[in-house]
Design a protein around this motif. Structure first.
Motif, PDB file in Angstrom:
ATOM      1  N   MET A   9      54.296  47.243  22.167  1.00 22.00           N
ATOM      2  CA  MET A   9      53.266  48.189  22.349  1.00 22.00           C
ATOM      3  C   MET A   9      53.529  48.681  23.769  1.00 22.00           C
ATOM      4  O   MET A   9      54.042  48.273  24.641  1.00 22.00           O
ATOM      5  N   ARG A  10      53.237  50.076  24.020  1.00 15.74           N
ATOM      6  CA  ARG A  10      53.419  50.862  25.229  1.00 15.74           C
ATOM      7  C   ARG A  10      52.395  50.238  26.177  1.00 15.74           C
ATOM      8  O   ARG A  10      51.197  50.045  25.611  1.00 15.74           O
ATOM      9  N   SER A  11      52.677  50.280  27.502  1.00 16.30           N
ATOM     10  CA  SER A  11      51.509  49.956  28.436  1.00 16.30           C
ATOM     11  C   SER A  11      50.598  51.169  28.225  1.00 16.30           C
ATOM     12  O   SER A  11      50.754  52.301  28.264  1.00 16.30           O
ATOM     13  N   LEU A  12      49.322  50.762  28.841  1.00 18.40           N
ATOM     14  CA  LEU A  12      47.979  51.510  28.486  1.00 18.40           C
ATOM     15  C   LEU A  12      47.501  51.528  30.218  1.00 18.40           C
ATOM     16  O   LEU A  12      47.451  50.667  30.941  1.00 18.40           O
ATOM     17  N   THR A  13      46.830  52.589  30.276  1.00 16.93           N
ATOM     18  CA  THR A  13      45.843  52.621  31.552  1.00 16.93           C
ATOM     19  C   THR A  13      44.423  52.386  31.165  1.00 16.93           C
ATOM     20  O   THR A  13      44.114  52.443  29.893  1.00 16.93           O
ATOM     21  N   GLU A  14      43.647  52.311  32.063  1.00 20.42           N
ATOM     22  CA  GLU A  14      42.195  51.936  31.585  1.00 20.42           C
ATOM     23  C   GLU A  14      41.560  53.380  30.966  1.00 20.42           C
ATOM     24  O   GLU A  14      40.813  53.108  30.213  1.00 20.42           O
ATOM     25  N   GLN A  15      42.139  54.275  31.279  1.00 24.68           N
ATOM     26  CA  GLN A  15      41.605  55.653  30.720  1.00 24.68           C
ATOM     27  C   GLN A  15      41.919  55.677  29.350  1.00 24.68           C
ATOM     28  O   GLN A  15      41.191  56.235  28.431  1.00 24.68           O
ATOM     29  N   ASP A  16      43.218  55.507  28.853  1.00 28.73           N
ATOM     30  CA  ASP A  16      43.846  55.445  27.681  1.00 28.73           C
ATOM     31  C   ASP A  16      42.764  54.423  26.585  1.00 28.73           C
ATOM     32  O   ASP A  16      42.565  54.835  25.759  1.00 28.73           O
ATOM     33  N   ILE A  17      42.638  53.323  27.383  1.00 27.36           N
ATOM     34  CA  ILE A  17      41.788  52.335  26.641  1.00 27.36           C
ATOM     35  C   ILE A  17      40.508  52.808  26.347  1.00 27.36           C
ATOM     36  O   ILE A  17      39.847  52.836  25.308  1.00 27.36           O
ATOM     37  N   ARG A  18      39.639  53.385  27.394  1.00 28.01           N
ATOM     38  CA  ARG A  18      38.312  53.981  27.218  1.00 28.01           C
ATOM     39  C   ARG A  18      38.031  55.029  26.375  1.00 28.01           C
ATOM     40  O   ARG A  18      37.056  55.066  25.558  1.00 28.01           O
ATOM     41  N   ASN A  19      39.235  55.707  25.996  1.00 27.65           N
ATOM     42  CA  ASN A  19      39.198  57.165  25.467  1.00 27.65           C
ATOM     43  C   ASN A  19      39.537  56.734  24.011  1.00 27.65           C
ATOM     44  O   ASN A  19      39.362  57.632  23.073  1.00 27.65           O
ATOM     45  N   SER A  20      40.074  55.557  23.545  1.00 30.73           N
ATOM     46  CA  SER A  20      40.296  54.935  22.399  1.00 30.73           C
ATOM     47  C   SER A  20      39.301  54.411  21.445  1.00 30.73           C
ATOM     48  O   SER A  20      39.414  54.353  20.224  1.00 30.73           O
ATOM     49  N   PHE A  21      37.998  54.239  21.778  1.00 24.11           N
ATOM     50  CA  PHE A  21      36.935  53.470  20.964  1.00 24.11           C
ATOM     51  C   PHE A  21      36.634  54.461  19.943  1.00 24.11           C
ATOM     52  O   PHE A  21      36.352  55.415  20.289  1.00 24.11           O
ATOM     53  N   ILE A  22      36.609  53.755  18.642  1.00 23.65           N
ATOM     54  CA  ILE A  22      35.947  54.607  17.471  1.00 23.65           C
ATOM     55  C   ILE A  22      34.623  54.129  17.126  1.00 23.65           C
ATOM     56  O   ILE A  22      34.266  54.634  16.218  1.00 23.65           O
ATOM     57  N   ASN A  23      34.162  53.158  17.374  1.00 26.09           N
ATOM     58  CA  ASN A  23      33.123  52.418  16.993  1.00 26.09           C
ATOM     59  C   ASN A  23      32.105  52.365  17.964  1.00 26.09           C
ATOM     60  O   ASN A  23      31.132  51.456  17.595  1.00 26.09           O
ATOM     61  N   CYS A  24      31.933  52.990  19.016  1.00 28.60           N
ATOM     62  CA  CYS A  24      30.908  53.110  19.988  1.00 28.60           C
ATOM     63  C   CYS A  24      30.896  54.391  20.659  1.00 28.60           C
ATOM     64  O   CYS A  24      31.979  55.169  20.497  1.00 28.60           O
ATOM     65  N   SER A  25      29.756  54.796  21.325  1.00 28.11           N
ATOM     66  CA  SER A  25      29.591  56.101  21.975  1.00 28.11           C
ATOM     67  C   SER A  25      30.547  56.353  23.292  1.00 28.11           C
ATOM     68  O   SER A  25      31.054  55.256  23.718  1.00 28.11           O
ATOM     69  N   LYS A  26      30.785  57.410  23.849  1.00 27.21           N
ATOM     70  CA  LYS A  26      31.441  57.361  24.977  1.00 27.21           C
ATOM     71  C   LYS A  26      30.763  56.824  26.058  1.00 27.21           C
ATOM     72  O   LYS A  26      31.536  56.024  26.931  1.00 27.21           O
ATOM     73  N   GLY A  27      29.476  56.714  26.260  1.00 30.34           N
ATOM     74  CA  GLY A  27      28.684  56.115  27.215  1.00 30.34           C
ATOM     75  C   GLY A  27      28.861  54.559  27.130  1.00 30.34           C
ATOM     76  O   GLY A  27      29.298  53.924  28.146  1.00 30.34           O
ATOM     77  N   GLU A  28      29.074  54.069  25.894  1.00 30.29           N
ATOM     78  CA  GLU A  28      29.395  52.502  25.947  1.00 30.29           C
ATOM     79  C   GLU A  28      30.613  52.141  26.099  1.00 30.29           C
ATOM     80  O   GLU A  28      30.915  51.215  26.879  1.00 30.29           O
ATOM     81  N   ALA A  29      31.418  53.163  25.887  1.00 30.92           N
ATOM     82  CA  ALA A  29      33.151  52.672  26.030  1.00 30.92           C
ATOM     83  C   ALA A  29      33.293  52.906  27.553  1.00 30.92           C
ATOM     84  O   ALA A  29      34.230  52.077  28.150  1.00 30.92           O
ATOM     85  N   LYS A  30      32.588  53.740  28.260  1.00 29.53           N
ATOM     86  CA  LYS A  30      32.721  53.876  29.689  1.00 29.53           C
ATOM     87  C   LYS A  30      31.894  52.527  30.368  1.00 29.53           C
ATOM     88  O   LYS A  30      32.653  52.194  31.510  1.00 29.53           O
ATOM     89  N   ARG A  31      31.064  51.920  29.833  1.00 23.72           N
ATOM     90  CA  ARG A  31      30.593  50.670  30.300  1.00 23.72           C
ATOM     91  C   ARG A  31      31.274  49.380  29.971  1.00 23.72           C
ATOM     92  O   ARG A  31      30.927  48.487  30.366  1.00 23.72           O
ATOM     93  N   LEU A  32      32.211  49.352  28.891  1.00 20.01           N
ATOM     94  CA  LEU A  32      32.922  48.233  28.593  1.00 20.01           C
ATOM     95  C   LEU A  32      33.808  47.578  29.664  1.00 20.01           C
ATOM     96  O   LEU A  32      34.270  48.333  30.440  1.00 20.01           O
ATOM     97  N   TYR A  33      33.830  46.280  29.722  1.00 19.78           N
ATOM     98  CA  TYR A  33      34.763  45.746  30.640  1.00 19.78           C
ATOM     99  C   TYR A  33      36.111  46.058  30.090  1.00 19.78           C
ATOM    100  O   TYR A  33      36.698  45.732  28.906  1.00 19.78           O
ATOM    101  N   VAL A  34      36.947  46.272  31.044  1.00 24.65           N
ATOM    102  CA  VAL A  34      38.648  46.578  30.742  1.00 24.65           C
ATOM    103  C   VAL A  34      39.358  45.527  31.511  1.00 24.65           C
ATOM    104  O   VAL A  34      39.061  45.378  32.953  1.00 24.65           O
ATOM    105  N   PRO A  35      40.176  44.827  31.200  1.00 22.11           N
ATOM    106  CA  PRO A  35      40.966  43.965  32.310  1.00 22.11           C
ATOM    107  C   PRO A  35      41.527  44.584  33.454  1.00 22.11           C
ATOM    108  O   PRO A  35      42.200  45.753  33.281  1.00 22.11           O
TER     109      PRO A  35
END
Length: 166
Positions: free
Chosen positions: A1-27
């Motif tokens: 897998m290619r390395s990802l940034t926090e923004q890549d991760i937050r923009n990828s979510f398909i089953n939650c709102s953008k607001g929820e994705a923004k609030r999710l914990y990211v390593p």
């Protein structure tokens, strides 16, 4: 897998709102992860013990899925097998992970689920880079090559993601 940034991760979510994705914990240790050994990135939310997230490439695009699970309720001697990587774990090592479906079905409350390694380290178990907790049967000896086992794990994950999209 290619390395990802926090923004890549937050923009990828398909089953939650953008607001929820923004609030999710990211390593926080994204730069230190063994990206070459990962088929997907999965992690538990330390602030919400019943939540996990998973991000992977699916059909040529980055896809993130927010998951929920219940803590283990099974007996001490109970063993369970992950439906993605087929690793056997003792109590608590495998959980039923549920995900809201994407789109209108998810907004209506529809979910899908699969039994997965609770720590979402399937990629590392398949490659022998991580072993299940003491007392586990670990992984069965297989006649498949490592590449075939990796392909099977990726295929099982892809099938689950297909249900999330469905």
């Amino acid at each position: 897998m290619r390395s990802l940034t926090e923004q890549d991760i937050r923009n990828s979510f398909i089953n939650c709102s953008k607001g929820e994705a923004k609030r999710l914990y990211v390593p926080r240790d994204l730069d230190e992860l063994p990206w070459d050994d990962l088929d997907f990135l999965g992690w538990r939310d330390p602030g919400a013990p019943d939540r996990s997230q998973l991000v992977t490439e699916h059909d040529g695009r980055l896809v993130g899925v927010a998951l929920r699970f219940q803590p283990a309720q099974r007996g001490f001697l109970h063993r369970s097998m992950c439906s993605l990587c087929l690793t056997t774990h003792p109590r608590g090592g495998v959980s039923l992970m549920t995900a809201r479906k994407a789109g209108p079905a998810g907004r209506d409350g529809n979910t899908v689920g699969a039994y997965m390694c609770t720590d979402l380290a399937c990629s590392l178990y398949v490659r022998g880079k991580k072993v299940p907790a003491t007392g586990a049967m670990a992984r069965f000896e297989e006649s498949l090559t490592l590449e075939e086992q990796i392909a099977r794990t990726s295929g099982n994950l892809s099938a689950f993601l297909g249900k999330v999209y469905g």
